[in-house]
Design a protein around this motif. Structure first.
Motif, PDB file in Angstrom:
ATOM      1  N   GLY A  45       0.809  -1.205   0.000  1.00 65.26           N
ATOM      2  CA  GLY A  45       0.000   0.000   0.000  1.00 65.26           C
ATOM      3  C   GLY A  45       0.845   1.260   0.000  1.00 65.26           C
ATOM      4  N   PHE A  48       2.267   1.681  -3.558  1.00 67.26           N
ATOM      5  CA  PHE A  48       1.197   1.934  -4.522  1.00 67.26           C
ATOM      6  C   PHE A  48       0.871   3.425  -4.569  1.00 67.26           C
ATOM      7  CE2 PHE A  48      -3.322   2.152  -5.722  1.00 67.26           C
ATOM      8  CZ  PHE A  48      -3.280   1.459  -6.922  1.00 67.26           C
ATOM      9  N   ILE A  49       0.729   4.044  -3.395  1.00 59.77           N
ATOM     10  CA  ILE A  49       0.457   5.483  -3.329  1.00 59.77           C
ATOM     11  C   ILE A  49       1.675   6.281  -3.792  1.00 59.77           C
ATOM     12  CG2 ILE A  49      -0.156   7.386  -1.798  1.00 59.77           C
ATOM     13  CD1 ILE A  49      -2.421   5.434  -2.353  1.00 59.77           C
ATOM     14  N   PHE A  52       1.757   6.505  -7.564  1.00 57.94           N
ATOM     15  CA  PHE A  52       0.839   7.518  -8.078  1.00 57.94           C
ATOM     16  C   PHE A  52       1.421   8.916  -7.921  1.00 57.94           C
ATOM     17  CE2 PHE A  52      -2.642   4.375  -8.063  1.00 57.94           C
ATOM     18  CZ  PHE A  52      -3.248   4.721  -9.269  1.00 57.94           C
ATOM     19  N   PHE A  53       2.071   9.168  -6.773  1.00 60.78           N
ATOM     20  CA  PHE A  53       2.675  10.484  -6.550  1.00 60.78           C
ATOM     21  C   PHE A  53       3.778  10.745  -7.560  1.00 60.78           C
ATOM     22  CE2 PHE A  53       5.793  13.281  -4.540  1.00 60.78           C
ATOM     23  CZ  PHE A  53       4.996  14.355  -4.181  1.00 60.78           C
ATOM     24  N   CYS A  71       9.937  12.631  -4.630  1.00 60.59           N
ATOM     25  CA  CYS A  71       9.403  11.309  -4.275  1.00 60.59           C
ATOM     26  C   CYS A  71      10.041  10.788  -2.997  1.00 60.59           C
ATOM     27  CB  CYS A  71       9.645  10.345  -5.432  1.00 60.59           C
ATOM     28  SG  CYS A  71       8.721   8.800  -5.309  1.00 60.59           S
ATOM     29  N   THR A  75       7.798   9.904   0.154  1.00 59.68           N
ATOM     30  CA  THR A  75       7.796   8.517   0.637  1.00 59.68           C
ATOM     31  C   THR A  75       8.171   8.446   2.109  1.00 59.68           C
ATOM     32  OG1 THR A  75       8.393   7.740  -1.572  1.00 59.68           O
ATOM     33  CG2 THR A  75       8.736   6.218   0.248  1.00 59.68           C
ATOM     34  N   TRP A  78       5.137   9.868   4.067  1.00 58.82           N
ATOM     35  CA  TRP A  78       4.001   8.958   3.934  1.00 58.82           C
ATOM     36  C   TRP A  78       4.254   7.652   4.690  1.00 58.82           C
ATOM     37  CZ3 TRP A  78      -0.824   8.465   3.435  1.00 58.82           C
ATOM     38  CH2 TRP A  78      -1.437   7.314   2.926  1.00 58.82           C
TER      39      TRP A  78
END
Length: 215
Positions: A45, A48-49, A52-53, A71, A75, A78
């Motif tokens: 998960g 995956f996000i 997209f970013f 990124c 990351t 997140w």
């Protein structure tokens, strides 16, 4: 080497069974948590996000290093937030299990402890715990800075627009893992081979060492 020194060294070379450390500043990710989550839906998960970013960043036409840096920051933040929410979820589950009449208190764990299977045989590549040990031996107090720089460098290489650089960095990582694995095997053999420590080499415990007997 005394039994206490042997136990201390063994704890560095084998997977830790202690509780997870707290998150720095309350939201930064911890390596110990993501080691355990590496093969769970939490890990997939996260990326995956992050994927997209990254696609969203590429739509702005920025240079590769700006995409990689953005990124990297996203990351890290997140991952820390996902870890915080996951910890809170598991704590709530544990509290519900403790309050349930079907789960006696004496059978419930006293703290959140990562459960890991004992190692079997000598490692070919270095274990994640031995990477920590190597960082501490090589960089001392600067191990945290070295760890951050090392991981950020290899993370940014993944965004460089050249497959040769990507393959080269992968081969460097493999060579480092094999080299540290050789160091780990050599250290384990030098410390335990003469003490008939077959179970120790497999990552399990020896009654004599755990009890502190001077035998």
């Amino acid at each position: 080497m005394t039994p206490r020194e042997t136990v201390d060294l063994l704890q560095r070379l084998t997977p830790s069974r202690g509780p997870l450390p707290p998150q720095r500043w309350g939201f930064l990710p911890t390596e110990q948590f993501w080691r355990l989550a590496a093969r769970t839906p939490i890990f997939f998960g996260l990326w995956f996000i992050a994927g997209f970013f990254y696609d969203w960043l590429c739509s702005f036409g920025l240079p590769w290093w700006q995409n990689g840096l953005g990124c990297l920051v996203f990351t890290a933040v997140w991952a820390g937030l996902v870890e915080r929410w996951s910890r809170q979820y598991f704590i709530r589950r544990r509290m519900r299990a403790l309050s349930s009449p079907e789960c006696p208190f004496e059978e419930a764990p006293s703290e959140l402890v990562p459960a890991q299977e004992p190692q079997r045989g000598l490692p070919i590549v270095a274990t994640s715990e031995f990477w920590d040990y190597a960082y501490e031996k090589l960089f001392g107090r600067g191990k945290t800075v070295a760890y951050v720089v090392f991981n950020a460098m290899f993370f940014m290489v993944a965004f460089f627009p050249s497959w040769q650089v990507l393959v080269g960095s992968f081969l460097v990582m493999v060579a480092m893992s094999l080299g540290l694995g050789w160091w780990q095997r050599r250290l384990i053999r030098s410390q335990f081979e003469g003490a008939q420590a077959g179970p120790v080499l497999a990552g399990s415990s020896m009654p004599g060492l755990q009890s502190g007997d001077d035998r």
